[in-house]
Design a protein around this motif. Structure first.
Motif, PDB file in Angstrom:
ATOM      1  N   UNK A 151     -14.380  14.480  11.120  1.00  0.00           N
ATOM      2  CA  UNK A 151     -14.134  16.082  11.085  1.00  0.00           C
ATOM      3  C   UNK A 151     -12.652  16.452  10.682  1.00  0.00           C
ATOM      4  N   UNK A 152     -12.529  17.618  10.353  1.00  0.00           N
ATOM      5  CA  UNK A 152     -11.179  17.903   9.748  1.00  0.00           C
ATOM      6  C   UNK A 152      -9.962  17.732  10.865  1.00  0.00           C
ATOM      7  N   UNK A 153     -10.344  18.223  12.100  1.00  0.00           N
ATOM      8  CA  UNK A 153      -9.093  18.296  12.946  1.00  0.00           C
ATOM      9  C   UNK A 153      -8.973  16.723  13.385  1.00  0.00           C
ATOM     10  N   UNK A 154     -10.033  15.778  13.212  1.00  0.00           N
ATOM     11  CA  UNK A 154      -9.634  14.578  13.371  1.00  0.00           C
ATOM     12  C   UNK A 154      -8.753  13.669  12.282  1.00  0.00           C
ATOM     13  N   UNK A 155      -9.218  14.039  11.376  1.00  0.00           N
ATOM     14  CA  UNK A 155      -8.479  13.581  10.311  1.00  0.00           C
ATOM     15  C   UNK A 155      -6.901  13.847  10.065  1.00  0.00           C
ATOM     16  N   UNK A 156      -6.748  15.272  10.241  1.00  0.00           N
ATOM     17  CA  UNK A 156      -5.531  15.648  10.548  1.00  0.00           C
ATOM     18  C   UNK A 156      -4.543  15.093  11.607  1.00  0.00           C
ATOM     19  N   UNK A 157      -5.384  14.539  12.649  1.00  0.00           N
ATOM     20  CA  UNK A 157      -4.634  14.087  13.770  1.00  0.00           C
ATOM     21  C   UNK A 157      -4.404  12.648  13.219  1.00  0.00           C
ATOM     22  N   UNK A 158      -5.070  11.888  12.459  1.00  0.00           N
ATOM     23  CA  UNK A 158      -4.695  10.717  11.866  1.00  0.00           C
ATOM     24  C   UNK A 158      -3.334  10.749  11.009  1.00  0.00           C
ATOM     25  N   UNK A 213      -6.794   7.185   1.805  1.00  0.00           N
ATOM     26  CA  UNK A 213      -7.801   7.011   2.790  1.00  0.00           C
ATOM     27  C   UNK A 213      -8.144   5.459   2.725  1.00  0.00           C
ATOM     28  N   UNK A 214      -7.628   4.807   1.761  1.00  0.00           N
ATOM     29  CA  UNK A 214      -7.773   3.391   1.914  1.00  0.00           C
ATOM     30  C   UNK A 214      -7.119   2.640   2.939  1.00  0.00           C
ATOM     31  N   UNK A 215      -5.800   3.231   2.993  1.00  0.00           N
ATOM     32  CA  UNK A 215      -4.635   2.645   3.922  1.00  0.00           C
ATOM     33  C   UNK A 215      -5.147   3.099   5.653  1.00  0.00           C
ATOM     34  N   UNK A 216      -5.674   4.346   5.629  1.00  0.00           N
ATOM     35  CA  UNK A 216      -5.963   4.755   6.888  1.00  0.00           C
ATOM     36  C   UNK A 216      -7.254   4.029   7.355  1.00  0.00           C
ATOM     37  N   UNK A 217      -8.103   3.543   6.385  1.00  0.00           N
ATOM     38  CA  UNK A 217      -9.131   2.721   6.894  1.00  0.00           C
ATOM     39  C   UNK A 217      -8.770   1.507   7.427  1.00  0.00           C
ATOM     40  N   UNK A 218      -7.677   0.741   6.741  1.00  0.00           N
ATOM     41  CA  UNK A 218      -7.151  -0.611   7.226  1.00  0.00           C
ATOM     42  C   UNK A 218      -6.604  -0.176   8.473  1.00  0.00           C
ATOM     43  N   UNK A 219      -5.810   0.811   8.779  1.00  0.00           N
ATOM     44  CA  UNK A 219      -5.106   1.085   9.982  1.00  0.00           C
ATOM     45  C   UNK A 219      -5.818   1.379  10.998  1.00  0.00           C
ATOM     46  N   UNK A 220      -7.127   1.835  10.598  1.00  0.00           N
ATOM     47  CA  UNK A 220      -7.875   2.193  11.732  1.00  0.00           C
ATOM     48  C   UNK A 220      -9.116   1.245  12.189  1.00  0.00           C
ATOM     49  N   UNK A 221      -8.914   0.232  11.230  1.00  0.00           N
ATOM     50  CA  UNK A 221     -10.146  -1.263  11.286  1.00  0.00           C
ATOM     51  C   UNK A 221     -11.618  -0.327  11.151  1.00  0.00           C
ATOM     52  N   UNK A 222     -11.627   0.456  10.028  1.00  0.00           N
ATOM     53  CA  UNK A 222     -13.018   1.070   9.614  1.00  0.00           C
ATOM     54  C   UNK A 222     -13.183   1.014   8.239  1.00  0.00           C
ATOM     55  N   UNK A 223     -13.872   1.956   7.695  1.00  0.00           N
ATOM     56  CA  UNK A 223     -14.214   2.170   6.204  1.00  0.00           C
ATOM     57  C   UNK A 223     -13.622   3.356   5.706  1.00  0.00           C
ATOM     58  N   UNK A 224     -13.426   3.127   4.390  1.00  0.00           N
ATOM     59  CA  UNK A 224     -13.115   4.538   3.594  1.00  0.00           C
ATOM     60  C   UNK A 224     -14.113   5.488   4.025  1.00  0.00           C
ATOM     61  N   UNK A 225     -15.424   4.933   3.699  1.00  0.00           N
ATOM     62  CA  UNK A 225     -16.549   6.143   4.181  1.00  0.00           C
ATOM     63  C   UNK A 225     -16.309   6.905   5.495  1.00  0.00           C
ATOM     64  N   UNK A 226     -15.873   6.113   6.521  1.00  0.00           N
ATOM     65  CA  UNK A 226     -15.857   6.759   7.879  1.00  0.00           C
ATOM     66  C   UNK A 226     -14.704   7.638   7.681  1.00  0.00           C
ATOM     67  N   UNK A 227     -13.414   7.305   7.205  1.00  0.00           N
ATOM     68  CA  UNK A 227     -12.303   8.170   6.988  1.00  0.00           C
ATOM     69  C   UNK A 227     -12.693   9.594   6.334  1.00  0.00           C
ATOM     70  N   UNK A 242       0.877  -1.228   0.010  1.00  0.00           N
ATOM     71  CA  UNK A 242      -0.104  -0.001   0.087  1.00  0.00           C
ATOM     72  C   UNK A 242       0.808   1.165   0.098  1.00  0.00           C
ATOM     73  N   UNK A 243       1.793   1.103   0.887  1.00  0.00           N
ATOM     74  CA  UNK A 243       2.669   2.419   0.878  1.00  0.00           C
ATOM     75  C   UNK A 243       3.544   2.489  -0.406  1.00  0.00           C
ATOM     76  N   UNK A 244       3.980   1.464  -1.023  1.00  0.00           N
ATOM     77  CA  UNK A 244       4.926   1.682  -2.350  1.00  0.00           C
ATOM     78  C   UNK A 244       3.765   2.111  -3.661  1.00  0.00           C
ATOM     79  N   UNK A 245       2.453   1.730  -3.305  1.00  0.00           N
ATOM     80  CA  UNK A 245       1.411   2.456  -4.200  1.00  0.00           C
ATOM     81  C   UNK A 245       1.183   3.900  -4.037  1.00  0.00           C
ATOM     82  N   UNK A 246       1.343   4.257  -2.982  1.00  0.00           N
ATOM     83  CA  UNK A 246       1.147   5.744  -2.489  1.00  0.00           C
ATOM     84  C   UNK A 246       2.516   6.455  -3.035  1.00  0.00           C
TER      85      UNK A 246
END
Length: 125
Positions: free
Chosen positions: A93-100, A75-89, A14-18
């Motif tokens: 909220x902006x501040x939560x996303x930046x914290x990610x 967003x796909x990688x963040x979803x994997x790393x947070x055990x959630x969906x891309x839609x939730x990522x 995933x990182x190499x693709x990014x």
């Protein structure tokens, strides 16, 4: 949503693709991460912080300039790393996303990752 977890081996791809989408200047990254190691005293908090700021500035500029290209894969990688969906990522909220992003860079050992990119298999011929 869980906190961001540490990377697992399979997420290297995933990182190499990014990274491929970033069109990084590997020479500049090498200079930031490796060439000046002798000049930074790891016990000097100010010097270490300055190096970190320079590295983060470099990546932030690239990410901002290629935002739309990177949005999906990140967003796909963040979803994997947070055990959630891309839609939730994407609905965070902006501040939560930046914290990610901040947590991601703390979890990712950039030096180790880019050391991998120095391997002959990743070098342009």
């Amino acid at each position: 949503m869980e906190q961001i977890r540490k990377l697992k081996g399979g997420e290297l791809f995933d990182l190499l693709r990014i990274v491929d989408k970033l069109d990084l200047d590997l020479a500049e990254i090498k200079e930031l991460l490796f060439d000046n190691d002798d000049n930074v005293d790891v016990n000097d908090d100010k010097a270490v912080k300055e190096r970190g700021v320079a590295i983060m500035d470099y990546f932030l500029k690239i990410i901002l300039s290629k935002g739309e290209t990177l949005r999906g894969p990140i967003n796909e990688l963040f979803a994997k790393l947070c055990n959630t969906t891309v839609e939730e990522i994407e609905s965070l909220d902006y501040d939560v996303y930046l914290k990610l992003y901040s947590e991601f860079y703390q979890v990712l050992d950039l030096k180790a990752f880019f050391a991998l990119l120095k391997l002959p298999v990743f070098q342009a011929s």
